[in-house]
Scaffold this motif. Structure first.
Motif, PDB file in Angstrom:
ATOM      1  N   THR A 274       0.841  -1.188   0.000  1.00  0.00           N
ATOM      2  CA  THR A 274       0.000   0.000   0.000  1.00  0.00           C
ATOM      3  C   THR A 274       0.878   1.241   0.000  1.00  0.00           C
ATOM      4  OG1 THR A 274      -0.088   0.115   2.416  1.00  0.00           O
ATOM      5  CG2 THR A 274      -1.784  -1.213   1.312  1.00  0.00           C
ATOM      6  N   ARG A 275       0.334   2.313  -0.508  1.00  0.00           N
ATOM      7  CA  ARG A 275       1.070   3.571  -0.510  1.00  0.00           C
ATOM      8  C   ARG A 275       1.313   4.051   0.919  1.00  0.00           C
ATOM      9  NH1 ARG A 275      -1.330   7.350  -5.413  1.00  0.00           N
ATOM     10  NH2 ARG A 275      -0.647   6.029  -7.124  1.00  0.00           N
ATOM     11  N   LEU A 276       0.363   3.769   1.789  1.00  0.00           N
ATOM     12  CA  LEU A 276       0.536   4.164   3.190  1.00  0.00           C
ATOM     13  C   LEU A 276       1.776   3.514   3.781  1.00  0.00           C
ATOM     14  CD1 LEU A 276      -0.439   5.490   5.814  1.00  0.00           C
ATOM     15  CD2 LEU A 276      -1.868   3.469   6.202  1.00  0.00           C
ATOM     16  N   LYS A 277       1.932   2.234   3.566  1.00  0.00           N
ATOM     17  CA  LYS A 277       3.095   1.526   4.113  1.00  0.00           C
ATOM     18  C   LYS A 277       4.381   2.054   3.495  1.00  0.00           C
ATOM     19  CE  LYS A 277       5.168  -3.038   4.740  1.00  0.00           C
ATOM     20  NZ  LYS A 277       5.010  -4.504   4.521  1.00  0.00           N
ATOM     21  N   ARG A 278       4.370   2.253   2.179  1.00  0.00           N
ATOM     22  CA  ARG A 278       5.588   2.711   1.504  1.00  0.00           C
ATOM     23  C   ARG A 278       5.987   4.097   1.995  1.00  0.00           C
ATOM     24  NH1 ARG A 278       9.216   1.840  -2.135  1.00  0.00           N
ATOM     25  NH2 ARG A 278       9.820   3.368  -3.699  1.00  0.00           N
ATOM     26  N   GLN A 279       5.014   4.990   2.158  1.00  0.00           N
ATOM     27  CA  GLN A 279       5.344   6.337   2.605  1.00  0.00           C
ATOM     28  C   GLN A 279       5.811   6.331   4.057  1.00  0.00           C
ATOM     29  OE1 GLN A 279       5.531   8.924   0.680  1.00  0.00           O
ATOM     30  NE2 GLN A 279       6.089  10.376   2.282  1.00  0.00           N
ATOM     31  N   ARG A 280       5.202   5.477   4.868  1.00  0.00           N
ATOM     32  CA  ARG A 280       5.631   5.377   6.273  1.00  0.00           C
ATOM     33  C   ARG A 280       7.072   4.885   6.350  1.00  0.00           C
ATOM     34  NH1 ARG A 280       6.139   1.282   9.489  1.00  0.00           N
ATOM     35  NH2 ARG A 280       4.889  -0.167   8.231  1.00  0.00           N
ATOM     36  N   GLU A 281       7.390   3.867   5.571  1.00  0.00           N
ATOM     37  CA  GLU A 281       8.752   3.336   5.586  1.00  0.00           C
ATOM     38  C   GLU A 281       9.736   4.350   5.031  1.00  0.00           C
ATOM     39  OE1 GLU A 281       8.363  -0.311   3.426  1.00  0.00           O
ATOM     40  OE2 GLU A 281       7.790  -1.461   5.211  1.00  0.00           O
ATOM     41  N   LEU A 282       9.307   5.126   4.039  1.00  0.00           N
ATOM     42  CA  LEU A 282      10.168   6.163   3.491  1.00  0.00           C
ATOM     43  C   LEU A 282      10.498   7.207   4.560  1.00  0.00           C
ATOM     44  CD1 LEU A 282      11.536   7.312   0.921  1.00  0.00           C
ATOM     45  CD2 LEU A 282       9.426   8.568   0.497  1.00  0.00           C
ATOM     46  N   CYS A 283       9.523   7.489   5.424  1.00  0.00           N
ATOM     47  CA  CYS A 283       9.731   8.457   6.511  1.00  0.00           C
ATOM     48  C   CYS A 283      10.517   7.850   7.673  1.00  0.00           C
ATOM     49  CB  CYS A 283       8.394   8.981   7.011  1.00  0.00           C
ATOM     50  SG  CYS A 283       7.537  10.050   5.832  1.00  0.00           S
ATOM     51  N   GLY A 284      10.690   6.529   7.649  1.00  0.00           N
ATOM     52  CA  GLY A 284      11.477   5.882   8.690  1.00  0.00           C
ATOM     53  C   GLY A 284      10.810   5.821  10.044  1.00  0.00           C
ATOM     54  N   ILE A 285       9.482   5.688  10.068  1.00  0.00           N
ATOM     55  CA  ILE A 285       8.781   5.600  11.349  1.00  0.00           C
ATOM     56  C   ILE A 285       7.977   4.307  11.424  1.00  0.00           C
ATOM     57  CG2 ILE A 285       8.640   8.104  11.596  1.00  0.00           C
ATOM     58  CD1 ILE A 285       5.727   7.969  10.737  1.00  0.00           C
ATOM     59  N   THR A 286       7.701   3.879  12.632  1.00  0.00           N
ATOM     60  CA  THR A 286       6.933   2.658  12.857  1.00  0.00           C
ATOM     61  C   THR A 286       5.441   2.962  12.793  1.00  0.00           C
ATOM     62  OG1 THR A 286       6.822   2.982  15.248  1.00  0.00           O
ATOM     63  CG2 THR A 286       8.763   1.812  14.380  1.00  0.00           C
ATOM     64  N   GLN A 287       4.656   1.906  12.751  1.00  0.00           N
ATOM     65  CA  GLN A 287       3.205   2.088  12.796  1.00  0.00           C
ATOM     66  C   GLN A 287       2.788   2.772  14.092  1.00  0.00           C
ATOM     67  OE1 GLN A 287       1.902  -1.992  12.262  1.00  0.00           O
ATOM     68  NE2 GLN A 287       1.601  -1.705  10.063  1.00  0.00           N
ATOM     69  N   GLU A 288       3.450   2.408  15.186  1.00  0.00           N
ATOM     70  CA  GLU A 288       3.135   3.011  16.484  1.00  0.00           C
ATOM     71  C   GLU A 288       3.425   4.508  16.477  1.00  0.00           C
ATOM     72  OE1 GLU A 288       4.855   0.284  15.994  1.00  0.00           O
ATOM     73  OE2 GLU A 288       3.699  -1.310  16.986  1.00  0.00           O
ATOM     74  N   GLU A 289       4.556   4.885  15.891  1.00  0.00           N
ATOM     75  CA  GLU A 289       4.915   6.301  15.822  1.00  0.00           C
ATOM     76  C   GLU A 289       3.948   7.068  14.931  1.00  0.00           C
ATOM     77  OE1 GLU A 289       9.757   6.040  16.475  1.00  0.00           O
ATOM     78  OE2 GLU A 289       8.907   5.658  14.481  1.00  0.00           O
ATOM     79  N   LEU A 290       3.520   6.450  13.839  1.00  0.00           N
ATOM     80  CA  LEU A 290       2.561   7.101  12.956  1.00  0.00           C
ATOM     81  C   LEU A 290       1.238   7.307  13.675  1.00  0.00           C
ATOM     82  CD1 LEU A 290       1.651   8.242  10.273  1.00  0.00           C
ATOM     83  CD2 LEU A 290       1.221   5.899   9.471  1.00  0.00           C
ATOM     84  N   ALA A 291       0.815   6.316  14.436  1.00  0.00           N
ATOM     85  CA  ALA A 291      -0.429   6.446  15.193  1.00  0.00           C
ATOM     86  C   ALA A 291      -0.342   7.604  16.179  1.00  0.00           C
ATOM     87  CB  ALA A 291      -0.734   5.142  15.926  1.00  0.00           C
ATOM     88  N   GLU A 292       0.778   7.707  16.851  1.00  0.00           N
ATOM     89  CA  GLU A 292       0.959   8.782  17.838  1.00  0.00           C
ATOM     90  C   GLU A 292       0.985  10.153  17.167  1.00  0.00           C
ATOM     91  OE1 GLU A 292       4.212  10.224  21.216  1.00  0.00           O
ATOM     92  OE2 GLU A 292       4.372   8.234  20.300  1.00  0.00           O
ATOM     93  N   GLN A 293       1.664  10.249  16.039  1.00  0.00           N
ATOM     94  CA  GLN A 293       1.821  11.542  15.371  1.00  0.00           C
ATOM     95  C   GLN A 293       0.563  11.984  14.631  1.00  0.00           C
ATOM     96  OE1 GLN A 293       5.386  11.559  12.927  1.00  0.00           O
ATOM     97  NE2 GLN A 293       6.557  10.470  14.494  1.00  0.00           N
ATOM     98  N   SER A 294      -0.227  11.030  14.154  1.00  0.00           N
ATOM     99  CA  SER A 294      -1.413  11.357  13.358  1.00  0.00           C
ATOM    100  C   SER A 294      -2.703  11.386  14.149  1.00  0.00           C
ATOM    101  CB  SER A 294      -1.559  10.351  12.208  1.00  0.00           C
ATOM    102  OG  SER A 294      -1.868   9.053  12.717  1.00  0.00           O
ATOM    103  N   GLY A 295      -2.728  10.664  15.270  1.00  0.00           N
ATOM    104  CA  GLY A 295      -3.973  10.544  16.014  1.00  0.00           C
ATOM    105  C   GLY A 295      -4.905   9.487  15.462  1.00  0.00           C
ATOM    106  N   VAL A 296      -4.462   8.765  14.441  1.00  0.00           N
ATOM    107  CA  VAL A 296      -5.231   7.647  13.884  1.00  0.00           C
ATOM    108  C   VAL A 296      -4.832   6.396  14.656  1.00  0.00           C
ATOM    109  CG1 VAL A 296      -5.679   6.269  11.808  1.00  0.00           C
ATOM    110  CG2 VAL A 296      -5.315   8.744  11.622  1.00  0.00           C
ATOM    111  N   SER A 297      -5.790   5.559  14.980  1.00  0.00           N
ATOM    112  CA  SER A 297      -5.508   4.403  15.822  1.00  0.00           C
ATOM    113  C   SER A 297      -4.519   3.446  15.160  1.00  0.00           C
ATOM    114  CB  SER A 297      -6.793   3.647  16.155  1.00  0.00           C
ATOM    115  OG  SER A 297      -7.286   2.963  15.019  1.00  0.00           O
ATOM    116  N   LEU A 298      -3.716   2.807  15.988  1.00  0.00           N
ATOM    117  CA  LEU A 298      -2.740   1.833  15.486  1.00  0.00           C
ATOM    118  C   LEU A 298      -3.439   0.719  14.725  1.00  0.00           C
ATOM    119  CD1 LEU A 298       0.059   0.546  15.301  1.00  0.00           C
ATOM    120  CD2 LEU A 298      -0.323  -0.427  17.579  1.00  0.00           C
ATOM    121  N   ARG A 299      -4.552   0.246  15.246  1.00  0.00           N
ATOM    122  CA  ARG A 299      -5.278  -0.849  14.589  1.00  0.00           C
ATOM    123  C   ARG A 299      -5.743  -0.443  13.189  1.00  0.00           C
ATOM    124  NH1 ARG A 299      -5.147  -5.717  13.130  1.00  0.00           N
ATOM    125  NH2 ARG A 299      -7.174  -6.747  12.855  1.00  0.00           N
ATOM    126  N   SER A 300      -6.214   0.792  13.043  1.00  0.00           N
ATOM    127  CA  SER A 300      -6.664   1.253  11.727  1.00  0.00           C
ATOM    128  C   SER A 300      -5.493   1.300  10.746  1.00  0.00           C
ATOM    129  CB  SER A 300      -7.297   2.641  11.834  1.00  0.00           C
ATOM    130  OG  SER A 300      -8.534   2.579  12.503  1.00  0.00           O
TER     131      SER A 300
END
Length: 218
Positions: free
Chosen positions: A156-182
């Motif tokens: 998915t583009r979401l995964k690719r962009q997250r990996e490009l930014c060098g952050i984990t799913q947990e960090e993305l959840a914290e920074q975006s306010g979107v739940s980790l499960r989502s």
């Protein structure tokens, strides 16, 4: 996994093929080796800036009317670089030059969008094809890359962009306010991000420093 299908552009005129190859070769060579931008980041800027789309359309304003230095200026706002792109540069026969050159050939011959290639095969992996393919016929690269694309699931583009930014799913959840499960479900395609609320996509895009469109699947 079955063969990946994609539309082939009906325009098979090679009028701009050499321009495309030479300009993209210089774009990646100068961007990486003289500007000092990482290959993955430069490839993403190539996509996000719209340059890739103009080359797919074979827009003569871009493929014949702009130099690699012009294109780097267009890509600059999409790159987290402290320095401005170089105003003058000398192109070298580098591995990055070869990759831009051969990707231009591949896109013209197959019609496959650059985004589809780079979403599946990271820049560094493509660069690793330099040995032994840089001395092989261009058709061999097309054959090898086609096989590589057909064998891999599309991330998915979401995964690719997250990996490009060098952050984990947990960090993305914290920074975006979107739940980790989502986030996990969007990346695993258990939920369709195209059906997410505009606010959710906006929050993710802001956290990942990209456009909302850049996270949607097409």
């Amino acid at each position: 996994m079955g063969r990946v299908e994609y539309a082939v552009i009906s325009l098979r005129d090679d009028t701009y093929l050499e321009d495309i190859q030479e300009t993209l070769g210089a774009f990646f060579d100068i961007g990486v080796n003289q500007w000092g931008v990482g290959g993955e980041a430069l490839a993403e800027a190539f996509l996000a800036s719209g340059i890739a789309r103009e080359f797919e359309r074979r827009n003569p304003v871009f493929v014949a009317g702009k130099s690699a230095l012009d294109l780097l200026q267009i890509a600059a706002p999409f790159v987290a670089a402290t320095d401005e792109p170089p105003q003058e540069a000398r192109v070298s026969p580098s591995e990055e030059y070869w990759l831009g050159w051969i990707l231009g050939f591949y896109q013209v011959r197959t019609g496959r969008p650059y985004r589809q290639v780079l979403d599946i095969v990271p820049f560094d992996e493509l660069l690793g094809m330099y040995y032994p393919l840089h001395e092989a016929p261009e058709a061999k690269f097309v054959e090898v890359l086609d096989a590589r694309l057909a064998a891999a699931p599309l991330p998915t583009r979401l995964k690719r962009q997250r990996e490009l930014c060098g952050i984990t799913q947990e960090e993305l959840a914290e920074q975006s306010g979107v739940s980790l499960r989502s986030i996990q479900m969007y990346e695993q395609r258990q939920k369709n991000i195209n059906r997410a609320s505009a606010e959710t996509v906006y929050r993710l895009a802001c956290a990942l420093h990209c456009s909302m469109e850049g996270l949607l699947q097409f």
